[in-house]
Design a protein around this motif. Structure first.
Motif, PDB file in Angstrom:
ATOM      1  N   LEU A   1       0.749  -1.237   0.004  1.00 33.72           N
ATOM      2  CA  LEU A   1       0.013  -0.060  -0.061  1.00 33.72           C
ATOM      3  C   LEU A   1       0.868   1.496  -0.131  1.00 33.72           C
ATOM      4  CD1 LEU A   1      -2.893  -0.905   2.811  1.00 33.72           C
ATOM      5  CD2 LEU A   1      -2.990  -0.862  -0.075  1.00 33.72           C
ATOM      6  N   ASP A   2       2.039   1.050   0.662  1.00 35.16           N
ATOM      7  CA  ASP A   2       2.940   2.627   0.747  1.00 35.16           C
ATOM      8  C   ASP A   2       4.282   2.606   0.261  1.00 35.16           C
ATOM      9  OD1 ASP A   2       0.804   3.581   2.358  1.00 35.16           O
ATOM     10  OD2 ASP A   2       1.731   3.305   4.095  1.00 35.16           O
ATOM     11  N   GLU A   3       4.696   1.416  -0.129  1.00 32.81           N
ATOM     12  CA  GLU A   3       6.115   1.381  -0.568  1.00 32.81           C
ATOM     13  C   GLU A   3       6.553   0.433  -1.765  1.00 32.81           C
ATOM     14  OE1 GLU A   3       8.591   0.408   2.783  1.00 32.81           O
ATOM     15  OE2 GLU A   3       7.719   2.057   4.054  1.00 32.81           O
ATOM     16  N   ALA A   4       5.594  -0.066  -2.500  1.00 36.02           N
ATOM     17  CA  ALA A   4       5.973  -1.043  -3.522  1.00 36.02           C
ATOM     18  C   ALA A   4       6.726  -0.567  -4.521  1.00 36.02           C
ATOM     19  CB  ALA A   4       4.481  -1.848  -3.921  1.00 36.02           C
ATOM     20  N   PHE A   5       6.554   0.685  -5.161  1.00 36.12           N
ATOM     21  CA  PHE A   5       7.139   1.145  -6.359  1.00 36.12           C
ATOM     22  C   PHE A   5       7.964   2.353  -6.125  1.00 36.12           C
ATOM     23  CE2 PHE A   5       2.847  -0.188  -7.111  1.00 36.12           C
ATOM     24  CZ  PHE A   5       3.022  -1.378  -7.956  1.00 36.12           C
ATOM     25  N   VAL A   6       8.843   2.792  -6.819  1.00 37.05           N
ATOM     26  CA  VAL A   6       9.882   3.881  -6.728  1.00 37.05           C
ATOM     27  C   VAL A   6       9.634   4.915  -8.134  1.00 37.05           C
ATOM     28  CG1 VAL A   6      12.238   4.545  -6.385  1.00 37.05           C
ATOM     29  CG2 VAL A   6      11.455   2.322  -5.532  1.00 37.05           C
ATOM     30  N   ILE A   7       9.710   5.944  -7.701  1.00 34.13           N
ATOM     31  CA  ILE A   7       9.958   6.980  -8.792  1.00 34.13           C
ATOM     32  C   ILE A   7      11.314   7.118  -9.190  1.00 34.13           C
ATOM     33  CG2 ILE A   7       9.621   9.644  -9.480  1.00 34.13           C
ATOM     34  CD1 ILE A   7       7.329   9.587  -7.496  1.00 34.13           C
TER      35      ILE A   7
ATOM     36  N   PHE B   1       0.224  14.080  -1.056  1.00 27.98           N
ATOM     37  CA  PHE B   1       0.260  14.054   0.418  1.00 27.98           C
ATOM     38  C   PHE B   1       0.133  12.431   0.760  1.00 27.98           C
ATOM     39  CE2 PHE B   1      -1.878  13.494   4.585  1.00 27.98           C
ATOM     40  CZ  PHE B   1      -1.152  14.250   5.256  1.00 27.98           C
ATOM     41  N   ASP B   2      -0.733  11.500   0.176  1.00 25.88           N
ATOM     42  CA  ASP B   2      -0.559  10.558   0.367  1.00 25.88           C
ATOM     43  C   ASP B   2       0.704   9.526   0.412  1.00 25.88           C
ATOM     44  OD1 ASP B   2      -3.277   9.808   1.329  1.00 25.88           O
ATOM     45  OD2 ASP B   2      -3.918   9.260  -0.800  1.00 25.88           O
ATOM     46  N   ILE B   3       1.401   9.999  -0.785  1.00 24.71           N
ATOM     47  CA  ILE B   3       2.805   9.132  -0.869  1.00 24.71           C
ATOM     48  C   ILE B   3       3.688   9.654  -0.050  1.00 24.71           C
ATOM     49  CG2 ILE B   3       4.811   9.672  -2.494  1.00 24.71           C
ATOM     50  CD1 ILE B   3       2.582   9.826  -4.873  1.00 24.71           C
TER      51      ILE B   3
ATOM     52  N   ARG C   1       9.183   6.448  -2.510  1.00 29.59           N
ATOM     53  CA  ARG C   1       8.667   5.306  -2.623  1.00 29.59           C
ATOM     54  C   ARG C   1       6.929   5.600  -2.657  1.00 29.59           C
ATOM     55  NH1 ARG C   1      11.923   1.132  -2.943  1.00 29.59           N
ATOM     56  NH2 ARG C   1      10.286  -0.449  -2.369  1.00 29.59           N
ATOM     57  N   PHE C   2       6.228   4.673  -3.428  1.00 31.38           N
ATOM     58  CA  PHE C   2       4.616   5.037  -3.176  1.00 31.38           C
ATOM     59  C   PHE C   2       4.141   3.520  -3.590  1.00 31.38           C
ATOM     60  CE2 PHE C   2       5.796   5.388  -7.440  1.00 31.38           C
ATOM     61  CZ  PHE C   2       4.717   4.867  -8.114  1.00 31.38           C
TER      62      PHE C   2
ATOM     63  N   GLY D   1      -1.328   5.283  -3.407  1.00 34.93           N
ATOM     64  CA  GLY D   1      -1.439   6.399  -4.036  1.00 34.93           C
ATOM     65  C   GLY D   1      -1.713   6.334  -5.494  1.00 34.93           C
ATOM     66  N   ILE D   2      -1.777   5.130  -5.948  1.00 32.79           N
ATOM     67  CA  ILE D   2      -2.481   4.847  -7.532  1.00 32.79           C
ATOM     68  C   ILE D   2      -3.828   4.595  -7.368  1.00 32.79           C
ATOM     69  CG2 ILE D   2      -2.454   3.373  -9.264  1.00 32.79           C
ATOM     70  CD1 ILE D   2       0.546   2.328  -8.415  1.00 32.79           C
ATOM     71  N   ILE D   3      -4.417   3.870  -6.213  1.00 31.34           N
ATOM     72  CA  ILE D   3      -5.819   3.837  -6.168  1.00 31.34           C
ATOM     73  C   ILE D   3      -6.618   5.163  -5.716  1.00 31.34           C
ATOM     74  CG2 ILE D   3      -7.726   2.837  -4.776  1.00 31.34           C
ATOM     75  CD1 ILE D   3      -5.972   0.502  -4.301  1.00 31.34           C
ATOM     76  N   GLY D   4      -5.661   5.929  -5.196  1.00 29.15           N
ATOM     77  CA  GLY D   4      -6.325   7.433  -4.773  1.00 29.15           C
ATOM     78  C   GLY D   4      -6.512   8.292  -6.068  1.00 29.15           C
ATOM     79  N   LEU D   5      -5.841   7.867  -6.924  1.00 23.08           N
ATOM     80  CA  LEU D   5      -5.958   8.892  -8.494  1.00 23.08           C
ATOM     81  C   LEU D   5      -7.287   8.710  -8.929  1.00 23.08           C
ATOM     82  CD1 LEU D   5      -2.638   7.925 -10.180  1.00 23.08           C
ATOM     83  CD2 LEU D   5      -3.170  10.251  -9.022  1.00 23.08           C
ATOM     84  N   VAL D   6      -8.015   7.780  -8.590  1.00 30.02           N
ATOM     85  CA  VAL D   6      -9.501   7.664  -9.207  1.00 30.02           C
ATOM     86  C   VAL D   6     -10.319   8.297  -8.217  1.00 30.02           C
ATOM     87  CG1 VAL D   6     -11.545   5.976  -9.414  1.00 30.02           C
ATOM     88  CG2 VAL D   6      -8.914   5.089  -9.691  1.00 30.02           C
TER      89      VAL D   6
END
Length: 177
Positions: free
Chosen positions: A39-45, A113-115, A51-52, A56-61
């Motif tokens: 939920l919080d750290e799976a991916f890196v920009i 903010f979520d990220i 990390r997000f 962060g992705i679901i929140g875009l909907v």
């Protein structure tokens, strides 16, 4: 089983005195850690180290995404309740989720903010600290909630003070002429 440390977080074994014996095992440290990472750290920009996760992705909907992310974020406080974490800590965990949910509804800013807020990481850390060292950190929970309550009081007081000031000026107004 002794507690162990992983990435700066103390992890404790499931206690046999949990509220729901099997629930403590179903919501064990490893599964909760995996949920927190997802939920919080799976991916890196790339190139930033920021990390997000799915939160962060679901929140875009718009609308539904923040609600779904908030529901997923309630799993760690639920596990904390099942495992017997003090109620003040549960309130702090729910406050972390609420802050993320409320601010997360603001388009673009809320997603950023979520990220950075990472309510799931905060809650997982609270869970592991309170399981490993019961009642040692509850004073921090009280301070957090008192500061939050004070900040919310100020946020609500400022508009009320401005309204009262405006009404006083309006009542004292005497037209010239």
């Amino acid at each position: 089983m002794a507690p162990y440390q992983s990435r700066g977080i103390i992890e404790a074994p499931v206690r046999p005195s949990d509220r729901w014996g099997r629930g403590g095992r179903l919501l064990g440290n490893e599964r909760l850690r995996q949920l927190e990472v997802l939920l919080d750290e799976a991916f890196v920009i790339p190139g930033t180290g920021i990390r997000f996760g799915l939160d962060g992705i679901i929140g875009l909907v718009p609308g539904l995404g923040d609600i779904l992310a908030g529901l997923l974020s309630l799993l760690i406080p639920l596990a904390a309740w099942v495992r017997g974490v003090p109620y003040i800590t549960l309130v702090r965990m729910l406050t972390n989720v609420s802050i993320g949910l409320i601010i997360g509804t603001i388009p673009v800013f809320g997603d950023a903010f979520d990220i950075f807020w990472k309510a799931n990481r905060r809650n997982y850390r609270l869970l592991t600290l309170h399981i490993a060292q019961p009642h040692r950190h509850t004073w921090r929970d009280w301070i957090f909630l008192l500061v939050l309550g004070f900040a919310i009081s100020i946020i609500f007081a400022v508009p009320l003070i401005l309204i009262v000031w405006f009404l006083e000026k309006l009542a004292a107004y005497r037209p010239v002429g």
